[in-house]
Design a protein around this motif. Structure first.
Motif, PDB file in Angstrom:
ATOM      1  N   TYR A  13       3.665  12.873   9.258  1.00 53.67           N
ATOM      2  CA  TYR A  13       3.244  12.994  10.644  1.00 53.67           C
ATOM      3  C   TYR A  13       4.275  13.801  11.408  1.00 53.67           C
ATOM      4  CZ  TYR A  13      -0.710   9.798  10.425  1.00 53.67           C
ATOM      5  OH  TYR A  13      -1.916   9.221  10.144  1.00 53.67           O
ATOM      6  N   GLY A  14       3.790  14.580  12.358  1.00 58.52           N
ATOM      7  CA  GLY A  14       4.655  15.342  13.257  1.00 58.52           C
ATOM      8  C   GLY A  14       4.596  14.724  14.640  1.00 58.52           C
ATOM      9  N   ARG A  15       3.961  15.436  15.555  1.00 51.67           N
ATOM     10  CA  ARG A  15       3.918  14.983  16.942  1.00 51.67           C
ATOM     11  C   ARG A  15       2.910  13.862  17.145  1.00 51.67           C
ATOM     12  NH1 ARG A  15       2.763  20.543  19.810  1.00 51.67           N
ATOM     13  NH2 ARG A  15       1.469  20.742  17.954  1.00 51.67           N
ATOM     14  N   GLU A  16       3.182  13.063  18.168  1.00 51.91           N
ATOM     15  CA  GLU A  16       2.277  11.987  18.579  1.00 51.91           C
ATOM     16  C   GLU A  16       1.968  12.183  20.061  1.00 51.91           C
ATOM     17  OE1 GLU A  16       3.062   7.400  19.615  1.00 51.91           O
ATOM     18  OE2 GLU A  16       3.244   7.848  17.474  1.00 51.91           O
TER      19      GLU A  16
ATOM     20  N   ALA B 136      -4.443   7.375  20.900  1.00 50.56           N
ATOM     21  CA  ALA B 136      -3.339   8.153  20.357  1.00 50.56           C
ATOM     22  C   ALA B 136      -3.886   9.270  19.475  1.00 50.56           C
ATOM     23  CB  ALA B 136      -2.394   7.269  19.544  1.00 50.56           C
ATOM     24  N   ALA B 137      -3.149  10.373  19.430  1.00 50.34           N
ATOM     25  CA  ALA B 137      -3.439  11.481  18.526  1.00 50.34           C
ATOM     26  C   ALA B 137      -2.179  11.734  17.711  1.00 50.34           C
ATOM     27  CB  ALA B 137      -3.827  12.731  19.310  1.00 50.34           C
ATOM     28  N   LEU B 138      -2.339  11.760  16.396  1.00 48.22           N
ATOM     29  CA  LEU B 138      -1.219  11.960  15.488  1.00 48.22           C
ATOM     30  C   LEU B 138      -1.424  13.248  14.716  1.00 48.22           C
ATOM     31  CD1 LEU B 138      -1.100   8.355  13.971  1.00 48.22           C
ATOM     32  CD2 LEU B 138       0.142   9.202  15.968  1.00 48.22           C
ATOM     33  N   GLU B 139      -0.504  14.176  14.877  1.00 44.05           N
ATOM     34  CA  GLU B 139      -0.565  15.443  14.150  1.00 44.05           C
ATOM     35  C   GLU B 139       0.043  15.233  12.766  1.00 44.05           C
ATOM     36  OE1 GLU B 139       0.867  19.815  15.393  1.00 44.05           O
ATOM     37  OE2 GLU B 139       2.482  18.383  15.101  1.00 44.05           O
ATOM     38  N   PHE B 140      -0.625  15.739  11.726  1.00 48.57           N
ATOM     39  CA  PHE B 140      -0.083  15.579  10.376  1.00 48.57           C
ATOM     40  C   PHE B 140      -0.159  16.877   9.602  1.00 48.57           C
ATOM     41  CE2 PHE B 140      -4.586  14.374   9.891  1.00 48.57           C
ATOM     42  CZ  PHE B 140      -4.967  15.102   8.777  1.00 48.57           C
ATOM     43  N   SER B 141       0.620  16.930   8.530  1.00 48.01           N
ATOM     44  CA  SER B 141       0.544  18.032   7.579  1.00 48.01           C
ATOM     45  C   SER B 141       0.611  17.434   6.180  1.00 48.01           C
ATOM     46  CB  SER B 141       1.672  19.038   7.813  1.00 48.01           C
ATOM     47  OG  SER B 141       2.920  18.414   7.676  1.00 48.01           O
TER      48      SER B 141
ATOM     49  N   LYS C 243      -3.194  23.602  -4.137  1.00 54.51           N
ATOM     50  CA  LYS C 243      -2.364  24.728  -3.688  1.00 54.51           C
ATOM     51  C   LYS C 243      -2.455  24.956  -2.181  1.00 54.51           C
ATOM     52  CE  LYS C 243      -5.864  28.274  -4.452  1.00 54.51           C
ATOM     53  NZ  LYS C 243      -6.183  29.570  -5.024  1.00 54.51           N
ATOM     54  N   TRP C 244      -3.244  24.134  -1.484  1.00 53.88           N
ATOM     55  CA  TRP C 244      -3.514  24.358  -0.067  1.00 53.88           C
ATOM     56  C   TRP C 244      -2.635  23.509   0.837  1.00 53.88           C
ATOM     57  CZ3 TRP C 244      -6.279  28.470   0.923  1.00 53.88           C
ATOM     58  CH2 TRP C 244      -7.119  28.948  -0.089  1.00 53.88           C
ATOM     59  N   GLN C 245      -2.069  24.159   1.845  1.00 54.57           N
ATOM     60  CA  GLN C 245      -1.360  23.462   2.915  1.00 54.57           C
ATOM     61  C   GLN C 245      -2.377  23.204   4.008  1.00 54.57           C
ATOM     62  OE1 GLN C 245       2.312  23.513   3.817  1.00 54.57           O
ATOM     63  NE2 GLN C 245       3.081  24.333   1.911  1.00 54.57           N
ATOM     64  N   LEU C 246      -2.332  22.026   4.591  1.00 54.36           N
ATOM     65  CA  LEU C 246      -3.264  21.745   5.674  1.00 54.36           C
ATOM     66  C   LEU C 246      -2.540  21.090   6.834  1.00 54.36           C
ATOM     67  CD1 LEU C 246      -4.093  18.451   5.746  1.00 54.36           C
ATOM     68  CD2 LEU C 246      -5.193  19.118   3.631  1.00 54.36           C
ATOM     69  N   LYS C 247      -3.179  21.192   7.988  1.00 56.80           N
ATOM     70  CA  LYS C 247      -2.726  20.485   9.180  1.00 56.80           C
ATOM     71  C   LYS C 247      -3.923  19.738   9.723  1.00 56.80           C
ATOM     72  CE  LYS C 247       0.410  21.465  11.877  1.00 56.80           C
ATOM     73  NZ  LYS C 247       1.566  21.763  12.666  1.00 56.80           N
ATOM     74  N   GLY C 248      -3.638  18.664  10.408  1.00 57.26           N
ATOM     75  CA  GLY C 248      -4.735  17.897  10.961  1.00 57.26           C
ATOM     76  C   GLY C 248      -4.283  17.009  12.094  1.00 57.26           C
ATOM     77  N   ILE C 249      -5.265  16.349  12.659  1.00 58.61           N
ATOM     78  CA  ILE C 249      -5.043  15.404  13.757  1.00 58.61           C
ATOM     79  C   ILE C 249      -5.859  14.150  13.463  1.00 58.61           C
ATOM     80  CG2 ILE C 249      -5.454  14.962  16.223  1.00 58.61           C
ATOM     81  CD1 ILE C 249      -3.505  17.088  16.189  1.00 58.61           C
ATOM     82  N   ASP C 250      -5.225  12.999  13.616  1.00 56.07           N
ATOM     83  CA  ASP C 250      -5.921  11.719  13.615  1.00 56.07           C
ATOM     84  C   ASP C 250      -6.041  11.270  15.065  1.00 56.07           C
ATOM     85  OD1 ASP C 250      -6.033  11.535  10.818  1.00 56.07           O
ATOM     86  OD2 ASP C 250      -4.144  10.430  10.694  1.00 56.07           O
TER      87      ASP C 250
ATOM     88  N   MET D  31      -9.542  15.504  12.095  1.00 59.56           N
ATOM     89  CA  MET D  31      -9.823  16.938  12.124  1.00 59.56           C
ATOM     90  C   MET D  31      -8.804  17.625  11.223  1.00 59.56           C
ATOM     91  SD  MET D  31     -10.614  17.620  16.091  1.00 59.56           S
ATOM     92  CE  MET D  31     -10.993  16.189  17.069  1.00 59.56           C
ATOM     93  N   VAL D  32      -9.273  18.587  10.404  1.00 60.20           N
ATOM     94  CA  VAL D  32      -8.419  19.251   9.418  1.00 60.20           C
ATOM     95  C   VAL D  32      -8.686  20.753   9.444  1.00 60.20           C
ATOM     96  CG1 VAL D  32      -7.940  19.486   6.944  1.00 60.20           C
ATOM     97  CG2 VAL D  32      -8.340  17.228   7.908  1.00 60.20           C
ATOM     98  N   ARG D  33      -7.634  21.532   9.223  1.00 65.34           N
ATOM     99  CA  ARG D  33      -7.724  22.971   9.069  1.00 65.34           C
ATOM    100  C   ARG D  33      -6.744  23.407   7.993  1.00 65.34           C
ATOM    101  NH1 ARG D  33      -3.456  25.517  10.715  1.00 65.34           N
ATOM    102  NH2 ARG D  33      -4.494  27.520  10.541  1.00 65.34           N
TER     103      ARG D  33
END
Length: 146
Positions: A69-72, A80-85, A90-97, A113-115
Motif C-alpha cells: 500500500y502507498g497513500r491512504e 477510505a481509499a487505499l492506493e496499492f501497487s 510480468k505486469w506491474q499494476l496500480k490500484g485503489i481499494d 480499481m486496477v490499471r
C-alpha cells in the motif's frame, strides 16, 4: 465534516492491514459485514455477501506479488481509499481499494480499481481460473436469498 476515520473503522482498517501482511484468513471474517457488497473491476454488477467477498479477497492476496500500500485517503469518518501497487506475472499494476465502513466498524462496501488494462486482464484470467465457478455459485445464491 472530519476527515479522520472513526475509531471502529480505524480499528478495522488496522485489522485489514494485518490480514494483507500475514495472509491469515482468520483475521478477515470479523472485518466484513454480513451484508458487504464487493465491486470488482471485472463485472458491472456488484457481488453481494460476506462469503463471496471473503473468497475474492483471500484469493487475490495469493495472486498479487510484491503487494504494498502507498497513500491512504480518508473522506468523512467512514470512507477510505487505499492506493496499492503489485505485480502479477510480468505486469506491474496500480490500484485503489475504496472501502466504506458501517457504524460498527465493519466493511460494508469494498470496490477495487486496477490499471493498466493488460494487468487487469491477467488478474481476471487468474481469478477466473481459481474461483470462477465457486464465485458464480455464491453470487447466484446471494441473489436468490430474500
Amino acid at each position: 465534516m472530519s476527515d479522520h476515520l472513526a475509531p471502529l473503522p480505524r480499528q478495522t482498517l488496522a485489522g485489514w492491514h494485518d490480514f494483507v501482511a500475514t495472509g491469515n484468513k482468520d483475521l478477515l471474517t470479523p472485518l466484513l459485514s454480513e451484508h458487504i457488497v464487493f465491486r470488482s473491476p471485472f463485472v458491472q454488477s456488484p457481488i453481494p455477501g460476506r462469503a463471496a467477498t471473503y473468497l475474492v479477497l483471500t484469493t487475490v492476496v495469493q495472486i498479487f506479488e510484491n503487494f504494498r500500500y502507498g497513500r491512504e485517503f480518508v473522506a468523512g469518518t467512514h470512507d477510505a481509499a487505499l492506493e496499492f501497487s503489485a505485480t502479477i506475472g510480468k505486469w506491474q499494476l496500480k490500484g485503489i481499494d475504496l472501502i466504506k465502513f458501517d457504524d460498527q466498524g465493519q466493511m460494508v462496501e469494498f470496490e477495487v480499481m486496477v490499471r493498466p488494462i493488460k494487468a487487469l486482464q491477467v488478474l481476471g484470467e487468474e481469478m477466473g481460473n481459481r474461483i470462477g465457478p465457486e464465485l458464480m455459485r455464491l453470487k447466484a445464491g446471494a441473489a436468490a436469498a430474500p
